[in-house]
Structure formats: C-alpha cells, structure tokens
Scaffold this active site. Structure first.
Site: not given
Ligand code: NAP
Length: 483
Positions: A157, A256, A290, A464
C-alpha cells in the site's frame, strides 16, 4: 512516458551488489490495477536465491558496521536528494503498479525521501552513556552497536515509504539487510535500490528479492539464525506467523501490523474541520492504509449534519485511473480487494446500515470502488471488526464520552485513533484513555518521519520513525569497568 518509466527500472534481483536473474530464470507479471493489464515481468526468487541474498548481507555486515556515521549519513542524504529530484517519474511508476492518484504518489515519494533525510541525521546522534557505579568502585560504559543483518518485509500500500522507513534506520545504524517488497508492487522498491546504489551504498549492504512465494522464500532465512532482526509491515495475520518463526532463533522484531482506527467526533468539535479530517483519514490511499479511519463515531446531536457533509464530499470525488490528473480516487489493489470491500458493504447493509452515497463497485474494468458513506452501522457488521481497506466510511452514533471511549477500544487493534473536540481537557482525557500507539487530535493524518509510528495490542511491536526508530536497529552493550 508510462512505458518508459517501467522500462527504465531493473526487473532483476539485487544480490551482493549485482543485478541478477533468479537462478531458475523464473519471473512473474506485475499488473496495472487501473486496467488489469500486464506492465512487465520481474524475477521470481526461489528459496536458494533468497539464501544467497542473506549470505551477502551476512558477509557485508562486519565491514558496514565499521563505516563512519558520516559515511552512512552521506549515502542517505544523496539518496534523499535523488528521490526528490526524480519524484515525477517515481510517482508515475508507483501509480502504474499500485493505482494511487499521481498527486498522492508524489506525496509518498517525498514522505519516503524524508525518512532518509531524517535517519541521515539520526546516524550522527547514536549516543551512549558513562557513569560511576552506585558503590563508586566501577564505571559503566554503555554503547550501541548495529543489531546485525536484518530481514525487511514490506506491503503494497505504500510501496516506497515502507521501504525507506526500514532501510533508512537500518543503514543509519550500520545494519545490512535483505528486503522483500509485496509481489503486487516490486517496481518502486527496485527503483529505490537503484537509487541507493547510485548514492554509494556498498555491495551486500541492501539485497533485494522479489518473489511470489514469500512464505517459502523467507521462512528459511528467518529460521537460519543468520539474520538478527525482522522488521515487518503488513497484516496482523502474517505478522503472527512471522513472530512464531522469529521465536526459533529469538530474533529482534519490529511489527507494524493492521489497524481498525476509531475516528471520534464530539458535539463541541468544529464540524467542517472534522469532515475535512475524516476525508483525509479515510480517503488517503483510497482507504488502503493501516491508519485509515475504519469506524467513525459521531455524537448523536451532530451525526446527521456530519453525515450529510461527508457524503457530499465523498460523492463529489472523481474515481478513475490514477494517471489522469482529475482523479482523486484510484483503483483498489486487485480483484480480491474489490470483492472484499463489496462483501463488507453488503454485509453492513444486510445488518441495517443506510447508504448515504456510493455502496458498490462501478461497472467498468479495473478494481474500482465508489466512495461510500454508511450510517447506522451495527456493531455486529463485519466492518466494525475488520479492516475495510477501501473508500468506505461507516458512521455510528454515540451519546456520552464514556461510550465513545468504550466503543473506540472495543477492538483487538490499537494503531491510531482520531479525536475531534475543541475542549482541551476532554481531548487529553480521551487521548489518554484510547488504547492506541498514536492519536490524531483534530487532525486526520499522523504519519511523519520525525514522529514515532507504531501500534499497541495486535497492531504491533516497536516504533518506526522519530528518534526512537533507529534504536530498533541497535543493540545496547554495557561494559563494566573495575576501578
Ligand atoms: P500481507 O499480506 O501481510 O503482506 C505483507 C508482506 O508480507 C508482503 O510483502 C507479503 O508478500 C509478505 N508475506 C505474506 N505472507 C508471508 C509469509 N508467510 N512469510 C513472509 N512474508 C509474507 O499484507 P498486505 O496485504 O500486503 O498489506 C496490508 C496490511 O498491511 C494491512 O493489514 C495494513 O494495515 C498493514 N499495514 C500496516 C502498516 C503499519 O505501519 N502498521 C503500514 C502499512 C500496511 P506477498 O506480496 O508475496 O504476499
């Protein structure tokens, strides 16, 4: 121009200072979410490729830890300048792979660059301590050293800013790393690593793997014991899996994770300011943040007026391809995201919500969703508990301050909360009572590279940004000196 910015960026893995193909030659397609069309193909790393990347980070760690803070700060400063210089083409690249409107993409490039400027300064301020022991017979020397090789995993995102928010402090602290962007948005990270190389980052310090099978490629790295830290930004679900993996070799972690931000409007708030705040907190990044306002609680005496004004502004937003300068709301990231938002809205309506504006996906190509305002959303609706991650604002009335706080805290998440009131005592009371790592008081955006970003409860561990951000990449060492 669009094709040119995609063509210009490397599509390979970056390991030990070299751009290389995946060993088995595998690639995967990157799509434009506004059209569903393929932009290009990038290397699809195997677990063996990822291991080579980690080996390079491990081999480079000792020398990089010895570089002077000034050298590391200079690299980050040069990279900051290059990001600013190239913000137009980098923004276009980001819009193409992620969908956000160009103006927002440009805003993200500047925000991302600011992490490098901030941590260039922090590199020069890594302080320790010296004191006399209480008994007077010894001296305590306290120093800080780089944690060691890090694994950095980022979401789609904010494809650039989530990279600089991790690489900035890692480089400033003297840590090497393997970074893995989300599979939907690898191009911004590829461009970022190119810039770091141009800025003089030594070989092996930042290694980049793009992959479609992240679990399979990253788990062996985490469990190897060769990396000393994992910094992850993404969903709580994946964060929990990674925390378990980190337990194996007791890695330092920064997590995060997801949010479910409450946005509370009291009856004494400036209503126009609150509507503007809600627009910012809800619509930044099409609601795919997020920090997005996920549950909007408005005092019963002003909810009707607030809802009308918010619906007017939401309904007036132009939805379309982010490359069109008129666009204010781009597409969601993919078909699954569009289907999920549709399901959440349908579920809320089934459970009694009224649609003030929007309510469905427009009937056209691309993964768009019409900006939506719902009122009377039941606490039983799925969207009261889950991240919506789309341009949907659910309104719920409350009558007392205690009720607002109870509702705001009724979630397992605790990233950010927004509070709108003109009563100073109430503002401080509510900010203290809400269980979240961050609070926006009369403001709808809290992210700032100079402020500590992070959550409590299931929204994560660590911070962060801010001056605390670099500590996440440093170990404290105490040396006892007998006198
Ligand atoms: P996600 O599905 O958790 O993926 C995040 C990252 O993790 C991607 O690079 C993904 O790779 C990787 N990943 C997924 N499964 C994994 C595994 N089993 N082992 C290692 N890496 C793995 O999240 P998203 O859909 O990309 O992002 C949205 C989420 O991020 C939301 O929940 C949002 O709230 C959160 N977010 C939090 C913050 C914060 O600062 N708190 C900031 C931004 C976003 P792939 O693309 O290959 O699946």
């Amino acid at each position: 121009m669009s094709k040119a910015v995609v063509d210009a960026v490397s599509k390979q893995l970056f390991i030990d200072g070299q751009w290389v193909d995946a060993q088995d030659g595998a690639t995967f397609d990157v799509l434009n979410p506004a059209t569903g069309e393929v932009l290009c193909a990038v290397s699809d790393a195997s677990p063996a490729d990822a291991r080579r990347a980690l080996d390079a980070a491990v081999a480079a760690q000792a020398d990089f830890a010895k570089t002077s803070p000034r050298e590391r700060a200079d690299i980050l400063t040069r990279a900051f300048e290059l990001l600013i210089e190239r913000q137009d083409s980098l923004a276009e690249l980001m819009t193409l792979e992620m969908g956000k409107p160009l103006a927002e993409a440009k805003g993200e490039i500047v925000y991302a660059a600011e992490f490098f400027r901030h941590f260039a300064a922090e590199a020069l301020r890594i302080e320790g301590g010296f004191m006399t022991s209480p008994a007077g017979n010894a001296r305590f020397l306290v120093t800080k050293q780089p944690v060691g090789p890090c694994i950095l995993i980022t979401p789609w995102n904010f494809p650039m800013a989530m990279g600089t928010r991790k690489l900035g402090p890692a480089i400033a602290a003297g840590c090497t790393s393997v970074i893995k962007p989300a599979q939907q948005t690898p191009l911004s990270m590829l461009a970022l690593v190119e810039i770091l190389v141009e800025a003089g980052l030594p070989a092996g310090v930042a290694n980049l793997v793009t992959s479609t099978h992240s679990g399979e490629t990253m788990e062996p790295l985490i469990r190897s014991g060769l990396a000393r830290k994992l910094s992850f930004t993404g969903s709580t679900k994946v964060g929990k899996i990674l925390l378990e993996q980190c337990a194996d070799k007791v890695l330092r972690t920064s997590m995060e994770l997801g949010g479910n931000a409450p946005f509370v409007v009291f009856e004494d708030a400036d209503l126009d300011e609150a509507v503007a705040g809600a627009m910012a907190a809800k619509m930044r990044n099409m609601g795919e943040a997020c920090t997005a306002a996920n549950r909007i609680y408005v005092h019963e005496s002003v909810i009707e007026e607030f809802g009308r004004k918010l619906a007017e502004q939401m309904g007036a937003l132009t939805v379309g391809d982010g490359l069109d300068p008129a666009t204010k709301v781009g597409p969601l990231i993919d078909e699954a995201a569009q289907a999920k938002v549709t399901e959440l809205v349908d579920d809320a309506v089934d459970k009694g919500a009224t649609v003030l504006t929007g309510g469905s996906a427009p009937d056209e190509a691309g993964y768009f969703f019409t900006p939506t305002v719902l009122t009377g959303v039941s606490p039983e609706a799925k969207m009261a508990r889950e991240e919506i991650f789309g341009p949907v604002a659910p309104l719920t009335p409350f009558s007392t301050e205690a009720e607002a706080i109870e509702k705001a805290n009724d979630t397992e998440f605790g990233l950010v909360a927004y509070v709108f009131t003109n009563d100073l005592r109430r503002a401080l009371r509510v900010a203290e009572a809400i269980e979240s790592g961050m609070v926006g008081l009369n403001q709808g955006v809290v992210s700032n590279p100079a402020a500590p970003f992070g959550g409590v409860k299931e929204s994560g561990l660590g911070r962060e940004g801010g001056s605390i951000g670099i500590d996440e990449f440093l170990e404290v060492k105490y040396v006892g000196i007998q006198m």
